[in-house]
Design a protein around this motif. Structure first.
Motif, short mmCIF file in Angstrom:
data_model
loop_
_atom_site.label_atom_id
_atom_site.label_comp_id
_atom_site.label_asym_id
_atom_site.label_seq_id
_atom_site.Cartn_x
_atom_site.Cartn_y
_atom_site.Cartn_z
N PRO A 270 0.82 -1.22 0.00
CA PRO A 270 0.00 0.00 0.00
C PRO A 270 0.85 1.27 0.00
O PRO A 270 1.86 1.34 0.69
N ASP A 271 0.43 2.23 -0.80
CA ASP A 271 1.09 3.52 -0.88
C ASP A 271 0.16 4.57 -0.27
O ASP A 271 -0.76 5.06 -0.92
N SER A 272 0.38 4.90 0.99
CA SER A 272 -0.54 5.79 1.71
C SER A 272 -0.51 7.22 1.19
O SER A 272 -1.46 7.96 1.38
N ILE A 273 0.56 7.61 0.51
CA ILE A 273 0.63 8.96 -0.06
C ILE A 273 -0.49 9.16 -1.09
O ILE A 273 -1.03 10.25 -1.22
N LYS A 274 -0.86 8.11 -1.80
CA LYS A 274 -1.93 8.22 -2.78
C LYS A 274 -3.26 8.56 -2.13
O LYS A 274 -4.13 9.17 -2.76
N LEU A 275 -3.43 8.20 -0.88
CA LEU A 275 -4.65 8.58 -0.15
C LEU A 275 -4.50 9.94 0.50
O LEU A 275 -5.44 10.74 0.46
N ASP A 276 -3.36 10.19 1.08
CA ASP A 276 -3.16 11.43 1.83
C ASP A 276 -3.43 12.66 0.97
O ASP A 276 -4.15 13.57 1.38
N ARG A 277 -2.89 12.70 -0.21
CA ARG A 277 -3.11 13.84 -1.11
C ARG A 277 -4.58 14.01 -1.45
O ARG A 277 -5.12 15.11 -1.43
N GLN A 278 -5.22 12.91 -1.78
CA GLN A 278 -6.63 12.97 -2.15
C GLN A 278 -7.51 13.36 -0.97
O GLN A 278 -8.49 14.10 -1.13
N LEU A 279 -7.20 12.87 0.22
CA LEU A 279 -8.00 13.20 1.40
C LEU A 279 -7.95 14.70 1.70
O LEU A 279 -8.96 15.30 2.09
N ARG A 280 -6.79 15.32 1.52
CA ARG A 280 -6.69 16.76 1.72
C ARG A 280 -7.57 17.51 0.74
O ARG A 280 -8.28 18.45 1.11
N THR A 281 -7.58 17.08 -0.51
CA THR A 281 -8.43 17.69 -1.53
C THR A 281 -9.91 17.48 -1.18
O THR A 281 -10.72 18.41 -1.30
N MET A 282 -10.25 16.29 -0.74
CA MET A 282 -11.64 15.98 -0.41
C MET A 282 -12.14 16.81 0.77
O MET A 282 -13.29 17.22 0.81
N ARG A 283 -11.27 17.06 1.74
CA ARG A 283 -11.64 17.91 2.88
C ARG A 283 -11.87 19.34 2.42
O ARG A 283 -12.83 19.99 2.84
N LYS A 284 -11.00 19.86 1.56
CA LYS A 284 -11.13 21.23 1.07
C LYS A 284 -12.43 21.43 0.29
O LYS A 284 -13.03 22.49 0.36
N THR A 285 -12.84 20.41 -0.46
CA THR A 285 -14.06 20.53 -1.26
C THR A 285 -15.32 20.16 -0.48
O THR A 285 -16.42 20.28 -1.00
N GLY A 286 -15.16 19.69 0.75
CA GLY A 286 -16.31 19.40 1.59
C GLY A 286 -16.93 18.02 1.41
O GLY A 286 -18.02 17.76 1.91
#
Length: 80
Positions: free
Chosen positions: A51-67
């Motif tokens: 598993p590459d957790s960086i692939k989730l971390d980046r997306q999760l930050r974007t998802m939080r910003k967009t609500g």
């Protein structure tokens, strides 16, 4: 026949919903596990099948910003 291509955000939302339906806390580690086991080709390193957790971390930050989601790595995530 066309092949539907889902974004990583779509796949993460699907996995988050899957964890919530199991009535489990959706911690960062749990979400990494669920995404990797459900879609290993999209959430692993290119060379190794880990598993590459960086692939989730980046997306999760974007998802939080967009609500789309609320929460953080320490306390977990929820769909909004």
């Amino acid at each position: 026949m066309s092949k539907i291509s889902f974004t990583q955000i779509d796949l993460i939302l699907f996995c988050l919903l899957k964890v919530e339906k199991l009535n489990e806390d959706c911690t960062f580690e749990r979400l990494v596990y669920e995404c990797f086991t459900s879609f290993p080709e999209r959430f692993s390193f290119f060379t190794y099948r880990f598993p590459d957790s960086i692939k989730l971390d980046r997306q999760l930050r974007t998802m939080r910003k967009t609500g789309l989601i609320a929460g953080n790595n320490k306390f977990g995530f929820k769909l909004t």
